[in-house]
Every structure is written in C-alpha cells, then in structure tokens.
Scaffold this motif. Structure first.
Motif, PDB file in Angstrom:
ATOM      1  N   PHE A  61       0.977  -1.199  -0.046  1.00  7.55           N
ATOM      2  CA  PHE A  61       0.062   0.108   0.098  1.00  7.55           C
ATOM      3  C   PHE A  61       0.864   1.162  -0.042  1.00  7.55           C
ATOM      4  O   PHE A  61       1.505   1.414   0.961  1.00  7.55           O
ATOM      5  N   ALA A  62       1.122   1.736  -1.227  1.00  7.44           N
ATOM      6  CA  ALA A  62       2.162   2.770  -1.404  1.00  7.44           C
ATOM      7  C   ALA A  62       1.615   4.277  -1.271  1.00  7.44           C
ATOM      8  O   ALA A  62       0.954   4.526  -2.234  1.00  7.44           O
ATOM      9  N   VAL A  94       3.115  -3.066   3.944  1.00  7.00           N
ATOM     10  CA  VAL A  94       3.529  -4.396   3.339  1.00  7.00           C
ATOM     11  C   VAL A  94       2.661  -5.470   3.925  1.00  7.00           C
ATOM     12  O   VAL A  94       2.874  -5.981   4.954  1.00  7.00           O
ATOM     13  N   VAL A  95       2.043  -6.216   2.802  1.00  6.63           N
ATOM     14  CA  VAL A  95       1.241  -7.350   3.285  1.00  6.63           C
ATOM     15  C   VAL A  95       2.019  -8.518   2.610  1.00  6.63           C
ATOM     16  O   VAL A  95       1.920  -8.448   1.300  1.00  6.63           O
ATOM     17  N   VAL A 113       3.853  -6.963   7.279  1.00  6.04           N
ATOM     18  CA  VAL A 113       5.140  -7.554   7.481  1.00  6.04           C
ATOM     19  C   VAL A 113       5.468  -7.071   8.724  1.00  6.04           C
ATOM     20  O   VAL A 113       6.261  -7.828   9.504  1.00  6.04           O
ATOM     21  N   GLN A 114       5.184  -5.930   9.234  1.00  9.81           N
ATOM     22  CA  GLN A 114       5.737  -5.304  10.757  1.00  9.81           C
ATOM     23  C   GLN A 114       4.925  -6.171  11.535  1.00  9.81           C
ATOM     24  O   GLN A 114       5.458  -6.116  12.706  1.00  9.81           O
ATOM     25  N   ILE A 145       1.119  -3.316  -6.329  1.00 11.49           N
ATOM     26  CA  ILE A 145       1.128  -2.090  -5.613  1.00 11.49           C
ATOM     27  C   ILE A 145      -0.202  -1.635  -5.499  1.00 11.49           C
ATOM     28  O   ILE A 145      -1.040  -1.373  -6.789  1.00 11.49           O
ATOM     29  N   HIS A 146      -0.864  -0.973  -4.466  1.00 11.02           N
ATOM     30  CA  HIS A 146      -2.094  -0.242  -4.625  1.00 11.02           C
ATOM     31  C   HIS A 146      -1.543   1.001  -3.869  1.00 11.02           C
ATOM     32  O   HIS A 146      -1.128   1.208  -2.848  1.00 11.02           O
TER      33      HIS A 146
END
Length: 156
Positions: A61-62, A94-95, A113-114, A145-146
């Motif tokens: 998710f950018a 980030v997923v 990811v976090q 990318i979204h």
C-alpha cells in the motif's frame, strides 16, 4: 548496496514493453511511476531495497509523494533519520502475498510484515486505516502495488 543512480536507471528499460505483464520489481515499478520519490528515498534509508526487490510476493500500500507531504517536514526528517522507526512504518505498508483489488474489497483486515493489522473498509470506495486507495493492481514481477493518499502509521 544499491546506488540511487542504478535504482533510477533500471526502470528505463522495464516500462517500454507496452503490455500489462510486469517485468520490473516493486522498487523499480515505484521509481518508474514517478509519484513515489519520497517512498523510494525512505526505502533506501531503511535499507529495504533488496528486500522489496526479493522474490515476494508482496502487496504494498504505497503512499504517494503527496501523502508524505501531509507529514510536517520536521517530523518527516526525523522519521527518515530514525532507521528503526522508519523500517516499522514502511513494513506496516506491506502485506505478505499478492493481494489484488478484487481480494482486498472482501477483506476487513490484513496483517502486515511489520506485525500490525490494517483495517480495510470497502463500504464506500476502499480505505486502509485512514488512507483512501486511489489506484489499484499496479503489477510488479514480485507482487502488486495499491496507491494510497496517506502514510499509514503503526499503533495510531
């Protein structure tokens, strides 16, 4: 270690194929888009370039440059200087896996990811936490990318 000039030069060839098949990885795709300069700078500062050029797949998710511009300059500079906190913020975007828009709209949350959870609301457009998704399904060789209009902050 990657140099900025290598990172910027790499996508010049990847974007001329004219088809939707992704040849470039997430980092090169973001550089080629031209609206993620702050995100790419942050990824470099956190030493996450090699990770996001890795096999993946990743869903990112950018936040755009405009999203980063919403953060007061002093706060953004402090974030960029704090590698640990910057890494937490970036990996919160980030997923794991390749989650396309058609999948996102049926989700109510996603683990990052976090390690934190994103809240997803598709009742009126798509929102991830407080960010609005403005573009979807930008394919990269190692994920998707979204685009979002706000930087996501873990624990907020």
């Amino acid at each position: 270690m990657f140099s900025a000039s290598m990172l910027i030069a790499a996508p010049a060839y990847a974007d001329h194929h004219g088809d939707k098949k992704a040849a470039a990885d997430i980092v090169d795709t973001a550089v080629a888009a031209g609206s993620f300069e702050t995100l790419v700078t942050a990824v470099q500062a956190a030493d996450l370039v090699d990770t996001l050029k890795g096999d993946g797949p990743f869903t990112v998710f950018a936040p755009t440059d405009e999203a980063f511009a919403k953060i007061p300059q002093a706060d953004l500079e402090a974030l960029l200087a704090d590698k640990k906190k910057l890494t937490e913020v970036l990996t919160y975007h980030v997923v794991p896996g390749k989650v396309m828009a058609a999948d996102v709209i049926s989700m109510t949350s996603a683990e990052t990811v976090q390690g934190g959870m994103l809240t997803i609301d598709a009742s009126d457009g798509v929102k991830v936490n407080d960010a609005t998704v403005t573009d979807t399904d930008i394919k990269a060789s190692n994920g998707v990318i979204h685009v979002i209009d706000t930087v996501l902050m873990p624990g907020m």
